[in-house]
Enzyme design. Structure first.
Site, PDB file in Angstrom:
ATOM      1  N   PHE A  71      -0.187   9.988  -7.662  1.00  0.00           N
ATOM      2  CA  PHE A  71      -0.064   8.551  -7.401  1.00  0.00           C
ATOM      3  C   PHE A  71      -0.686   7.768  -8.550  1.00  0.00           C
ATOM      4  O   PHE A  71      -0.777   6.605  -8.542  1.00  0.00           O
ATOM      5  CB  PHE A  71      -0.730   8.178  -6.075  1.00  0.00           C
ATOM      6  CG  PHE A  71      -0.209   9.011  -4.919  1.00  0.00           C
ATOM      7  CD1 PHE A  71       1.143   9.296  -4.826  1.00  0.00           C
ATOM      8  CD2 PHE A  71      -1.056   9.512  -3.969  1.00  0.00           C
ATOM      9  CE1 PHE A  71       1.630  10.072  -3.785  1.00  0.00           C
ATOM     10  CE2 PHE A  71      -0.573  10.289  -2.918  1.00  0.00           C
ATOM     11  CZ  PHE A  71       0.764  10.566  -2.828  1.00  0.00           C
ATOM     12  N   TRP A  87       2.442   1.590  -3.365  1.00  0.00           N
ATOM     13  CA  TRP A  87       1.450   2.016  -4.361  1.00  0.00           C
ATOM     14  C   TRP A  87       1.409   3.542  -4.445  1.00  0.00           C
ATOM     15  O   TRP A  87       1.240   4.126  -5.518  1.00  0.00           O
ATOM     16  CB  TRP A  87       0.064   1.468  -3.968  1.00  0.00           C
ATOM     17  CG  TRP A  87      -1.049   1.925  -4.882  1.00  0.00           C
ATOM     18  CD1 TRP A  87      -1.488   1.302  -6.008  1.00  0.00           C
ATOM     19  CD2 TRP A  87      -1.876   3.094  -4.745  1.00  0.00           C
ATOM     20  NE1 TRP A  87      -2.520   2.001  -6.578  1.00  0.00           N
ATOM     21  CE2 TRP A  87      -2.776   3.111  -5.821  1.00  0.00           C
ATOM     22  CE3 TRP A  87      -1.929   4.141  -3.810  1.00  0.00           C
ATOM     23  CZ2 TRP A  87      -3.725   4.112  -5.988  1.00  0.00           C
ATOM     24  CZ3 TRP A  87      -2.873   5.145  -3.989  1.00  0.00           C
ATOM     25  CH2 TRP A  87      -3.758   5.111  -5.068  1.00  0.00           C
ATOM     26  N   HIS A  88       1.600   4.193  -3.269  1.00  0.00           N
ATOM     27  CA  HIS A  88       1.508   5.653  -3.251  1.00  0.00           C
ATOM     28  C   HIS A  88       2.656   6.316  -4.000  1.00  0.00           C
ATOM     29  O   HIS A  88       2.510   7.417  -4.511  1.00  0.00           O
ATOM     30  CB  HIS A  88       1.463   6.169  -1.813  1.00  0.00           C
ATOM     31  CG  HIS A  88       0.123   6.000  -1.192  1.00  0.00           C
ATOM     32  ND1 HIS A  88      -0.246   4.845  -0.551  1.00  0.00           N
ATOM     33  CD2 HIS A  88      -0.960   6.811  -1.137  1.00  0.00           C
ATOM     34  CE1 HIS A  88      -1.489   4.956  -0.123  1.00  0.00           C
ATOM     35  NE2 HIS A  88      -1.955   6.138  -0.474  1.00  0.00           N
ATOM     36  N   GLY A  89       3.792   5.663  -4.033  1.00  0.00           N
ATOM     37  CA  GLY A  89       4.886   6.291  -4.755  1.00  0.00           C
ATOM     38  C   GLY A  89       6.175   5.518  -4.602  1.00  0.00           C
ATOM     39  O   GLY A  89       6.343   4.746  -3.663  1.00  0.00           O
ATOM     40  N   SER A 149       0.838  -1.206   0.000  1.00  0.00           N
ATOM     41  CA  SER A 149       0.000   0.000   0.000  1.00  0.00           C
ATOM     42  C   SER A 149       0.873   1.256   0.000  1.00  0.00           C
ATOM     43  O   SER A 149       0.612   2.219  -0.723  1.00  0.00           O
ATOM     44  CB  SER A 149      -0.916  -0.024   1.224  1.00  0.00           C
ATOM     45  OG  SER A 149      -1.583   1.187   1.337  1.00  0.00           O
TER      46      SER A 149
END
Lengths: 324, 482
Positions: free
Chosen positions: B482, B325-327, B322
């Protein structure tokens, strides 16, 4: 669906009404330009940079000459916004109305507004940073185009700026002599009234900073043919409205020294502009103890004297012209 | 095209009118209009990005049909992995390639091996993480036979590119959204007016709270070395409200806009800052992503079943993924790890489902215990956001060190403009009060149960706040990156 559309329309109407009501809160107290760009067409103009903006009081020039209407209006901005060029020329063309006649205009000239600097203020860079760049509307009140472009923060910011300036003006007389900050607002005649500290130390510090900046400019600038050509175009444009006078405003002696070193043949460079105008008044060598806020800008008491002198000079020229 | 732009204010009514008045006779025409409008909406940033969406759409639509026909488990698996490879491959190239290359080079340099691979100068296509996950959910559901693949390409293209939620979610499930594209929509006044309220509230959160908080959060996070502990904590607080209002504001506008067209999107935020523990926070924050990871990663891994070590492994995987996933940065990975550390004790002690109900339901205020729990959870979330927002790990630890030092007990510096800081804090209080009052509702301004005059007074008041204090310059939503 019709109920939804009706309510959406009503809601949109509320949005418009709120915007409209708030837009009238914007006035000349919100910044140094809005007042000039929201008060209709003017055909007798003071043109130039911040020296003219803070140095020439149109109402005093008018009253010294004895002119009632049309009133002279200060449409000068700053060196970064109104050096002679296409952007300023276009703004002047939009400010004057073809349906009215003007009386006379005054153009303040100095070495900097006809120069270009590759590093600090190249023509393109400076023109694009001008407050007048791509501004189609320079006359209507409220000037939505200007407000939308310059105030992305919503009306609250504008209202608070207005309230803050009003409060400062109200308390201006109570301000301590040592007050180090400054505030300003646009008079009805377009003149920028600046309240700044006259404490010797504060003025000395500001003057020294300004002299340093202009020395740097002098070291890397040159006369611009582009700016010169637009000065001539502006003179021609304004001559259609009435007489055009050129003035070179007084500056601090050390600032004058920098300018003389930078452009010793200023008067020669200006020959064509002077001959196109109705007269040139060089005030840099006047024997008067003018006050400056920073070596570059006249303090408001001195601006009054300078404006009076300009008025007297124009009056004399007019008399001579009538006599001839 | 940004929701908070003049372009969108013109675009939305035009599409709305065309949708309900010109194409209302035919479902296919309505769906076609949605695809055209969505491509225009997305192409407004850069029309070349449309090629990526089109590629994703064609690949997953074709694979969906193949999966239906194919009986062989091996070939079905090949089709599934083709879809995963294409979607994650695009994501990998655009989002993670440079991160991996830079880190490999650094790692090899540490052991004395020098090699050079040049980074790619790529622009991350807006919203790629969102629509990639959405189309993936379709293929996985078809593969698992939870969903029949659609044979209607236009409806599928509309599902992938649906403009309200295309660039920042909610990440919709095919099982929820595709059936809505395949059935007739009728205009519903209560739904549409509720949608308008949600748009209004989302706009308030974005342009009033998020954009004003951003000014101060940026001041502090751009130069953290200039500030003492208390001011840094204030900066983290501003960012806490900025990111919530930015992202949940976007979701509110997205969900509200979809309602205007007769669609129901899933809820993405449920007043997360009133959570009593981290587990509750994660049930209320970015719900569409959390449930995506739960359904497609966590449960297939075994979820909370199995041995203790397996549970710990699964929790770490889901939070690290997770974060990633954001960066592509270590800050996001550490942010994920920190949340895993905060979540884990609750899971191991089987306390992670203690707070399911809305806090202080049917009461005006929380009791002391609830208030304390909310305060502690909120403080942990604020600290975690520092990892998310700081420029790099050096800044992160500098900020954390200063916050946990004696300088935390000094009076925070006054940020400029002072008056803006004061009214921003006031507006945050207003937000908290309004959201607290409506914490059991779908969104903060769900006031359909109020009388009409009161509703209109509230609309006008919120509108006044937006017009007076809102920021209307170019301001993108944080989650676009993102």
């Amino acid at each position: 669906m019709s109920k939804f559309l009706k309510n959406t329309f009503l809601f949109s109407l509320i949005v418009l009404i709120i915007h409209l009501l708030f837009s009238f809160c914007a006035n000349s107290y919100i910044d140094d330009y809005y007042g000039k760009l929201s008060n209709g067409h003017k055909n007798s103009l003071v043109i130039g940079t911040s020296r003219a903006l803070q140095g020439i009081v149109p109402s005093i020039v008018d009253s010294t000459i004895g002119i009632q209407e049309p009133k002279l209006y200060n449409f000068a901005f700053t060196l970064s916004s109104s050096p002679f060029g296409k952007v300023y020329y276009d703004a002047i063309a939009k400010k004057i109305s073809s349906e009215q006649a003007g009386k006379y205009s005054i153009i303040s000239i100095d070495p900097w507004s006809i120069s270009e600097n590759q590093f600090l203020y190249s023509i393109e860079k400076l023109d694009h940073s001008s407050v007048l760049f791509q501004l189609d509307n320079v006359t209507s009140h409220p000037n939505f185009e200007y407000l939308y472009d310059k105030y992305p923060d919503g009306w609250g910011n504008i209202i608070m700026k207005r309230a803050e300036t009003s409060l400062l003006i109200k308390n201006a007389k109570k301000l301590n002599k040592n007050f180090a900050g400054s505030f300003s607002f646009i008079n009805q005649d377009g003149y920028l009234k600046v309240y700044a500290s006259l404490d010797e130390n504060v003025v000395a510090k500001k003057t020294s900073e300004k002299l340093k900046l202009y020395q740097e400019l002098a070291d890397s600038s040159k006369v611009s043919e582009h700016r010169m050509s637009f000065l001539l175009k502006i003179i021609s444009l304004l001559k259609k409205q009435g007489d055009v006078y050129l003035v070179r405003l007084p500056v601090h002696e050390e600032m004058l020294q920098i300018e003389q070193n930078y452009m010793p043949d200023f008067d020669i460079i200006m020959t064509e502009a002077i001959s196109l105008s109705n007269g040139f008044y060089d005030m840099t060598n006047l024997d008067h103890n003018f006050k400056f806020t920073d070596g570059n800008h006249l303090e408001k008491s001195s601006s009054k004297i300078v404006s009076m002198k300009i008025g007297k000079w124009i009056k004399t020229l007019n008399k001579q012209a009538a006599f001839n | 095209m940004l929701f908070n732009s003049i372009d969108f204010a013109i675009f939305l009514p035009i599409v709305f009118v065309a949708y309900w008045f010109l194409t209302n006779k035919s479902l296919r025409s309505q769906n076609l209009l949605i695809v055209a409008a969505s491509y225009l909406f997305y192409g407004w940033w850069d029309w070349t990005f449309l090629l990526l969406i089109l590629l994703s759409t064609v690949v997953d639509f074709t694979i969906g049909l193949k999966l239906k026909k194919e009986k062989s488990p091996l070939y079905r698996r090949v089709y599934l992995w083709t879809s995963i490879a294409v979607n994650l491959g695009l994501l990998g190239v655009f989002k993670y390639y440079n991160f991996f290359i830079d880190n490999f080079i650094q790692a090899f340099t540490l052991i004395g091996v020098e090699f050079s691979v040049s980074s790619l100068d790529l622009i991350l296509p807006v919203g790629i993480s969102f629509y990639s996950f959405q189309t993936l959910s379709y293929t996985i559901d078809v593969y698992n036979k939870k969903l029949n693949p659609t044979t209607d390409f236009v409806s599928f293209a509309a599902f992938v590119s649906f403009f309200p939620q295309l660039v920042a979610g909610p990440i919709e499930r095919a099982t929820n959204l595709i059936p809505q594209f395949l059935s007739n929509r009728k205009f519903s006044y209560p739904e549409a007016s509720s949608g308008m309220r949600q748009i209004l509230w989302g706009l308030f959160k974005k342009v009033v709270i998020a954009d004003n908080c951003a000014l101060f959060a940026n001041q502090i996070f751009d130069n953290p070395e200039l500030y003492d502990g208390s001011t840094l904590f204030l900066g983290a607080l501003f960012f806490t409200f900025q990111i919530y209002c930015d992202f949940s504001g976007y979701s509110d506008i997205a969900i509200g806009t979809a309602r205007l067209f007769g669609f129901n999107l899933m809820k993405n935020f449920a007043f997360p800052y009133f959570s009593r523990d981290i587990a509750e926070f994660w049930r209320r924050w970015h719900i569409s992503l959390s449930t995506w990871f739960r359904d497609y990663v966590y449960i297939p891994l075994g979820g909370s079943q199995g041995s203790k070590s397996k549970k710990i492994r699964n929790i770490f995987i889901i939070f690290l993924v997770s974060g990633f996933w954001h960066g592509a940065s270590w800050n996001f990975i550490l942010w994920g790890a920190l949340n895993a550390f905060l979540f884990l004790p609750l899971l191991l002690m089987k306390q992670n489902r203690n707070n399911i109900e809305v806090v202080a339901l049917n009461r005006v205020l929380p009791n002391y215990r609830e208030f304390f729990q909310i305060l502690v959870t909120f403080s942990l979330v604020v600290i975690a956001w520092i990892f998310f927002r700081a420029k790099d790990l050096n800044d992160t630890f500098l900020i954390i060190n200063n916050i946990f030092s004696s300088s935390f007990f000094t009076i925070p510096s006054i940020l400029t403009p002072k008056i803006k800081m004061i009214y921003t804090l006031g507006l945050i209080c207003f937000l908290i009060i309004v959201e607290w009052i409506h914490r059991d509702k779908e969104f903060g301004l769900e006031i359909r149960h109020y009388s009409k005059p009161i509703r209109w007074i509230v609309y006008t008041a919120v509108l006044l706040l937006i017009i007076t204090f809102g920021y209307f310059g170019e301001s993108e939503f944080i989650y676009f990156q993102f």
